[in-house]
Motif scaffolding. Structure first.
Motif, PDB file in Angstrom:
ATOM      1  N   TYR A   1      39.319  34.368  28.756  1.00  0.00           N
ATOM      2  CA  TYR A   1      38.094  34.443  29.960  1.00  0.00           C
ATOM      3  C   TYR A   1      37.226  33.460  29.576  1.00  0.00           C
TER       4      TYR A   1
ATOM      5  N   THR B   1      32.643  32.673  29.914  1.00  0.00           N
ATOM      6  CA  THR B   1      31.713  33.425  30.040  1.00  0.00           C
ATOM      7  C   THR B   1      30.422  32.558  29.817  1.00  0.00           C
TER       8      THR B   1
ATOM      9  N   VAL C   1      29.753  41.614  35.384  1.00  0.00           N
ATOM     10  CA  VAL C   1      31.065  41.754  35.308  1.00  0.00           C
ATOM     11  C   VAL C   1      31.637  41.942  33.814  1.00  0.00           C
TER      12      VAL C   1
ATOM     13  N   ASP D   1      39.647  41.218  32.474  1.00  0.00           N
ATOM     14  CA  ASP D   1      40.190  41.445  33.797  1.00  0.00           C
ATOM     15  C   ASP D   1      39.168  41.583  34.814  1.00  0.00           C
ATOM     16  N   ALA D   2      37.807  41.741  34.572  1.00  0.00           N
ATOM     17  CA  ALA D   2      36.927  42.022  35.605  1.00  0.00           C
ATOM     18  C   ALA D   2      37.081  43.458  36.184  1.00  0.00           C
ATOM     19  N   SER D   3      37.320  44.603  35.136  1.00  0.00           N
ATOM     20  CA  SER D   3      37.586  45.714  35.340  1.00  0.00           C
ATOM     21  C   SER D   3      36.429  46.528  35.990  1.00  0.00           C
TER      22      SER D   3
ATOM     23  N   GLN E   1      32.739  45.911  37.754  1.00  0.00           N
ATOM     24  CA  GLN E   1      31.948  44.833  38.781  1.00  0.00           C
ATOM     25  C   GLN E   1      30.685  45.836  39.408  1.00  0.00           C
TER      26      GLN E   1
ATOM     27  N   LEU F   1      32.378  35.939  40.077  1.00  0.00           N
ATOM     28  CA  LEU F   1      33.775  35.850  40.041  1.00  0.00           C
ATOM     29  C   LEU F   1      34.273  34.829  40.487  1.00  0.00           C
TER      30      LEU F   1
ATOM     31  N   ASP G   1      34.628  32.518  37.767  1.00  0.00           N
ATOM     32  CA  ASP G   1      35.829  33.288  36.657  1.00  0.00           C
ATOM     33  C   ASP G   1      34.856  33.733  35.529  1.00  0.00           C
TER      34      ASP G   1
ATOM     35  N   ARG H   1      33.379  36.270  33.259  1.00  0.00           N
ATOM     36  CA  ARG H   1      33.625  37.553  32.467  1.00  0.00           C
ATOM     37  C   ARG H   1      32.414  37.825  31.429  1.00  0.00           C
TER      38      ARG H   1
END
Length: 208
Positions: A5, A7, A58, A62-64, A66, A87, A90, A92
């Motif tokens: 991911y 960041t 986020v 897996d961006a669970s 938000q 998002l 991308d 996280r």
């Protein structure tokens, strides 16, 4: 589960001015939703006199998780475009707070959406991003005679040595991409004439 991911590289603030309104975007990495909420609270305290402190975060590779808030701006014109920008990039494990000091000129819904989303995008560009990749943690046990060469070869091949402990033997805590475990076992056995111990452990994320 995501193998990697992106960041934000570091916490920081980027300021922009649009039609006399000041927009300050504070960004920070956040490992948990609690950390993100604490960051939002800290910015709100710092800028208690601002017109608005809108935010989005986020959490999860897996961006669970938000969440977003318009903090008094017209619905959907601040928090949601901020979240969408995170998002779209991308991002996280990140939290963004855009503080607005109203300058007397109304921007309209479209103008607000562009301003808040744009403030986050500009801050990401200014502060930079980094990629984090999922690793399999493992413990390697090797005798003192071979330990130096094993450490050097591990680092030379870009493998992460997370910790070294010296005792009767030398214990190395390392991180490996999941797909490399079998090849690494064979390499280690070859390097140490089968004398090294190898114990796979859990998972963690590290810099790619």
């Amino acid at each position: 589960m995501q193998d990697e991911y992106r960041t934000v590289a570091r916490a920081g603030v980027h300021e922009t001015e649009i039609n006399r309104s000041r927009f300050l975007c504070a960004l920070a990495p956040a490992a948990t939703e609690k950390e993100a909420q604490e960051f939002v609270a800290a910015v709100r305290r710092e800028h208690a006199d601002a017109s608005h402190n809108c935010w989005a975060y986020v959490i999860g590779a897996d961006a669970s998780v938000q969440r977003a808030s318009d903090d008094g701006e017209p619905g959907g014109t601040a928090g949601v475009p901020m979240l969408q920008m995170l998002l779209r990039r991308d991002m996280r494990y990140v939290v963004a707070v855009v503080t607005r000091y109203y300058g007397g000129v109304k921007l309209g819904a479209g103008g607000l959406i562009r301003a808040y989303g744009g403030a986050v995008g500009e801050a990401l560009d200014a502060l930079g991003t980094r990629t984090r990749r999922r690793f399999r943690l493992a413990t390697v046990t090797v005798d003192h005679q071979r330990a130096g060469k094993v450490q050097n070869d591990l680092r030379a091949t870009g493998r992460e040595v997370r910790d070294v402990r010296y005792g009767e033997d030398v214990t190395l805590e390392i991180g490996l991409p999941d797909g490399d475990v079998d090849a690494f076992r064979a390499w280690l056995a070859d390097m140490t004439a089968g004398t090294a111990g190898f114990e796979p452990g859990g998972e963690a994320f590290g810099d790619a």
